[in-house]
Design an enzyme around this catalytic site. Structure first.
Site, short mmCIF file in Angstrom:
data_model
loop_
_atom_site.label_atom_id
_atom_site.label_comp_id
_atom_site.label_asym_id
_atom_site.label_seq_id
_atom_site.Cartn_x
_atom_site.Cartn_y
_atom_site.Cartn_z
N ASP A 9 28.15 -83.24 -67.13
CA ASP A 9 26.76 -83.69 -67.05
C ASP A 9 25.88 -82.44 -67.23
O ASP A 9 26.38 -81.31 -67.18
CB ASP A 9 26.55 -84.33 -65.66
CG ASP A 9 25.11 -84.56 -65.33
OD1 ASP A 9 24.39 -85.12 -66.17
OD2 ASP A 9 24.68 -84.17 -64.21
N ASP A 11 21.84 -82.18 -66.21
CA ASP A 11 20.85 -82.00 -65.13
C ASP A 11 21.53 -82.06 -63.77
O ASP A 11 22.16 -83.06 -63.43
CB ASP A 11 19.77 -83.08 -65.22
CG ASP A 11 18.95 -82.94 -66.49
OD1 ASP A 11 18.27 -81.91 -66.62
OD2 ASP A 11 19.01 -83.84 -67.35
#
Ligand code: XBP
Ligand code: MG
Length: 235
Positions: A9, A11
């Site tokens: 991922d 953020d």
């Protein structure tokens, strides 16, 4: 199953970006003449919704803001979001958003051991590209086999679409990869794609429900590829 790829991922995982996102939203609101200010406590609630445009709408609904019934709301939200992206990119380029401690080391271990890496995020493509280039160098985008982002799939996390898309591109089974996530929405998305998930929390996501994750850690500092392989082998 053998671990054949990592899926990061962005953020909250590669970097603690959310305060820079939050401040960029506030800058965009101020520039457009709105007096909306998102403080950390409010932003933590707004993070329940992924995607910046969706988050602005969620805020307007939550606060029952008059702007919501304005006739140009459907153009206003994308305009505010485009402005927010510019402010965010400027912060990235200004070096204000470093990678989380330990992340760069893990990436280099994966490169050394020839373990492929991909990305699955809901954010805007230019945000990912700039974050990676600024922090890891101009060539670093090429270190990732596939970059799944909010421009590739319209349906964002917690739906599995971005993970399904990445799996299809890299032609692996869900059990052959490991997702690295920081949030419940990310966990839900990866789990819905049947991918095992390691959670590494941050200030914004600590305390969320991570039931179903392989493990929940607080930092990447000191985390080795060997440890990731062990966690994955237990699945
Ligand atoms: C991150 C997000 C993103 C960013 C904002 O979620 O929700 O929407 O906060 O990005 P995840 P944009 O880490 O689960 O991918 O404003 O570019 O949409
Ligand atoms: Mg995240």
């Amino acid at each position: 199953m053998e671990l054949k790829s990592l899926i990061f991922d962005v953020d909250g995982t590669l970097a603690d970006t959310e305060d820079a996102h939050r401040l960029a939203f506030n800058d965009a609101f101020a520039k457009a003449g709105f007096n909306w200010v998102w403080d950390r406590a409010l932003y933590k609630e707004l993070l329940a919704v992924t995607g910046g445009k969706q988050r602005i709408r969620f805020f307007l609904e939550k606060t029952n803001d008059a702007a919501l019934s304005s006739p140009d709301i459907e153009t206003l939200i994308p305009e505010l979001h485009a402005s927010k992206t510019e402010f965010f990119i400027n912060r990235l380029k200004g070096g204000q958003v470093p990678l989380r401690p330990g992340v760069e080391g893990l990436i280099h271990q994966a490169i050394d051991e020839k373990l492929p890496m991909s990305i699955a995020t809901t954010t805007t493509p230019i945000n990912v590209e700039t974050l990676i280039k600024v922090n890891l160098g101009d060539d670093a985008l090429g270190w990732f086999e596939v970059i799944g982002d909010g421009g590739k799939v319209p349906v964002l996390k917690p739906e599995p679409d971005v993970y399904d898309w990445v799996l299809e591109q890299i032609d692996l089974e869900p059990g052959e990869v490991l997702a690295l996530e920081d949030s419940r929405n990310g966990l839900m998305a990866a789990m819905a794609a049947n991918i095992p998930v390691l959670i590494v929390t941050n200030d914004y996501t600590q305390g969320q429900d991570f039931n179903g994750a392989l493990a929940e850690l607080k930092t990447y500092d000191g985390l080795t590829l060997q440890k990731l392989r062990e966690l994955h082998a237990g699945t």
